[in-house]
Design an enzyme around this catalytic site. Structure first.
Site, PDB file in Angstrom:
ATOM      1  N   GLU A   1       0.827  -1.182  -0.195  1.00 53.69           N
ATOM      2  CA  GLU A   1       0.101  -0.037   0.206  1.00 53.69           C
ATOM      3  C   GLU A   1       0.699   1.281  -0.077  1.00 53.69           C
ATOM      4  OE1 GLU A   1      -1.976   2.842   3.012  1.00 53.69           O
ATOM      5  OE2 GLU A   1      -2.512   0.506   3.405  1.00 53.69           O
ATOM      6  N   HIS A   2       1.841   1.451   0.862  1.00 58.41           N
ATOM      7  CA  HIS A   2       2.950   2.426   0.864  1.00 58.41           C
ATOM      8  C   HIS A   2       3.631   2.538  -0.671  1.00 58.41           C
ATOM      9  CE1 HIS A   2       3.628   3.720   5.117  1.00 58.41           C
ATOM     10  NE2 HIS A   2       2.633   2.852   5.291  1.00 58.41           N
TER      11      HIS A   2
END
Length: 512
Positions: free
Chosen positions: A134-135
């Site tokens: 996600e990052h």
């Protein structure tokens, strides 16, 4: 299972409690100010966000204000049936599912991409990789360098966010309708063309390690919840924190990220939800021209995870910490979920949580806070929206000179009353009304509607299931609520957790 935190700096996300009334959340009530709040403590609870710099205390304050507004508005809501939204649901040629929810009251649109993968799908020994990805999704592609997507959203005055849960990972933007194509182009590009080099991986790994230190290691409540989850689930991957275990996060590398990305980030493992000032025909055209050009990813097997053995022991987790100023208690059970329940069971558990601890009218609040005055807070919540068996939790904190054991005993007594004597028809109808009104209120929000459909479809439900949810809640019978309590809330299959100031704990305090 878990709930998402939100990525700060751009307004509440669908992963944030103030924007997710469609998720049944932990509630707490304070007699000192008469206000009610909501929070995910699992979060609830074990999910996480893109940059992880939001204060938990600030989030609690936001939640308290939000739910006060929610309950005031919802109780005044029209009792008429929910308005029928002209929801469109279709598939692109590459297997991507699309949901369109027209809402022409304001010239804005919310786009959400839900990937059917969360931390419960991670390979053994690679905890935290879903959140890490996600990052990394914000780090750029060959076409769009790192930061360009976010800069474009800021330039047009939009909002964005992302969150990771046990069963899904989601990204969303809220913009004007004329910017929807641009949002789709950016999302489609990073779905299959993310650039992942060691120069990107290593610094971002340091970021998530620091996030864990800040969010978990420095927060006794989060430490207890992490231990509670690891004890509650003996075999299922819901026992693993969404952010990951520190020693495994430290070993995540480029190869891990690429394997996870290539396997799960593909149109045939994604759901596009668009809500707002749009029509289905236009969204279909834009989706075909952007996402529709992407090739299918690998055909994934069914999401079959290790399941729980039959639980037959009462387990206790106690954490003493000098940073704790107010002791608290919680008790959890593994239960069914909307993804696994027999007909009507999950709905009955939702109503049980409403009656037992869902507000100032609940049994726990009235008995412990109002009548006995032994608790400063207390409640119950059912984490029903998950792919696999979920959990039911009760909680409370002592007030004044009261002992934490008194709070626990009083909550246990309220559970026994329901198991032995059931509930009244009057409180059943009131609980149904409160619950359905909260759904009505949630459906009055673009992000609320997008979140309702996205989370449901990502955990195995259909668009029809979403529309029928209020009717299924209305159909719950008193005997079904009693049966659910009797089946799931046995003290012999529970995990009790205690968060204590160091000086108040003794070796024999929690032995019973």
């Amino acid at each position: 299972m878990s709930e998402p935190f939100f990525r700060p700096g751009s307004g509440p996300a669908p992963g944030h409690p103030t924007a997710e009334p469609w998720r049944r959340r932990k509630r707490w009530y304070s007699p000192s100010d008469g206000r009610a709040g909501t929070a995910r403590s699992h979060l609830p609870q074990r999910s996480t966000s893109h940059d992880g710099v939001c204060s938990r205390i600030c989030a609690f304050v936001l939640c308290m204000v939000a739910l006060q507004f929610l309950m005031t508005s919802a109780m005044a809501a029209d009792e008429s049936p929910l308005r029928e939204a002209e929801v469109a649901n279709f598939m692109l040629g590459n297997g991507m599912e699309v949901v369109v929810i027209p809402d022409h009251r304001a010239p804005i649109v919310t786009q959400m991409i839900w990937y059917k993968v969360g931390n419960a799908d991670e390979p053994p020994g690679k905890s935290g990789i879903a959140h890490f990805l996600e990052h990394l999704m914000f780090k750029g592609t060959k076409k769009h360098p790192s930061g360009e997507f976010s800069a474009k959203i800021a330039e047009i005055g939009g909002e964005e966010n992302a969150f990771t849960g046990s069963d899904y990972t989601a990204y969303h933007q809220t913009v004007t309708p004329e910017s929807l194509r641009t949002m789709m182009e950016f999302e489609a590009d990073r779905m299959r063309h993310l650039v992942l080099t060691d120069a990107v991986i290593v610094p971002e790994r340091d970021v998530i390690l620091e996030e864990r230190r800040w969010r978990v290691e420095n927060d006794p409540e989060q430490l207890l919840e992490e231990e509670m989850q690891a004890t509650l689930y003996q075999n299922h991957p819901y026992r693993i924190p969404t952010i990951g275990w520190m020693h495994e996060m430290e070993q995540l590398n480029r190869e891990d990220a690429l394997k996870f990305y290539d396997r799960y980030y593909a149109p045939n493992n994604a759901i596009l939800v668009v809500a707002g000032d749009v029509d289905a025909g236009r969204v279909r055209q834009l989706a075909d021209e952007t996402f529709g050009t992407l090739p299918r990813g690998p055909d994934l097997p069914a999401r079959v995870r290790p399941q729980e053995p039959e639980q037959n022991t009462k387990r206790i987790v106690a954490l003493t910490d000098p940073r704790v100023t107010v002791p608290s208690f919680q008790k959890s059970w593994v239960t069914t979920s909307y993804g696994t329940a027999e007909q009507g069971e999950a709905e009955a558990l939702d109503i049980l949580s409403e009656i037992l601890g869902g507000g100032t009218r609940s049994r726990i609040y009235q008995e412990l806070v109002v009548k006995q005055a032994i608790a400063s807070s207390g409640g119950a919540y059912f984490n029903g929206r998950s792919l696999d068996p979920s959990s039911f939790t009760v909680f409370g904190s002592p007030r004044g000179e009261a002992k934490i054991e008194e709070v626990e005993d009083a909550i246990d007594a309220e559970i026994r009353k329901i198991i032995e004597f059931g509930i009244t028809d009057v409180e059943l109808e009131k609980a149904k009304n409160r619950f359905v009104r909260s759904i009505i209120f949630a459906r009055d929000s673009q992000s609320g509607m997008a979140g309702i459909y996205g989370a449901a479809l990502a955990t195995g439900d259909t668009a029809h299931d979403v529309e029928a949810w209020p009717l299924r809640i209305r159909a719950v019978k008193a005997a079904e609520v009693q049966a659910a309590a009797r089946k799931y809330l046995s003290p012999d299959r529970s995990v009790a957790g205690y968060l204590l100031p160091r000086e108040s704990a003794t070796s024999g305090d929690k032995s019973r």
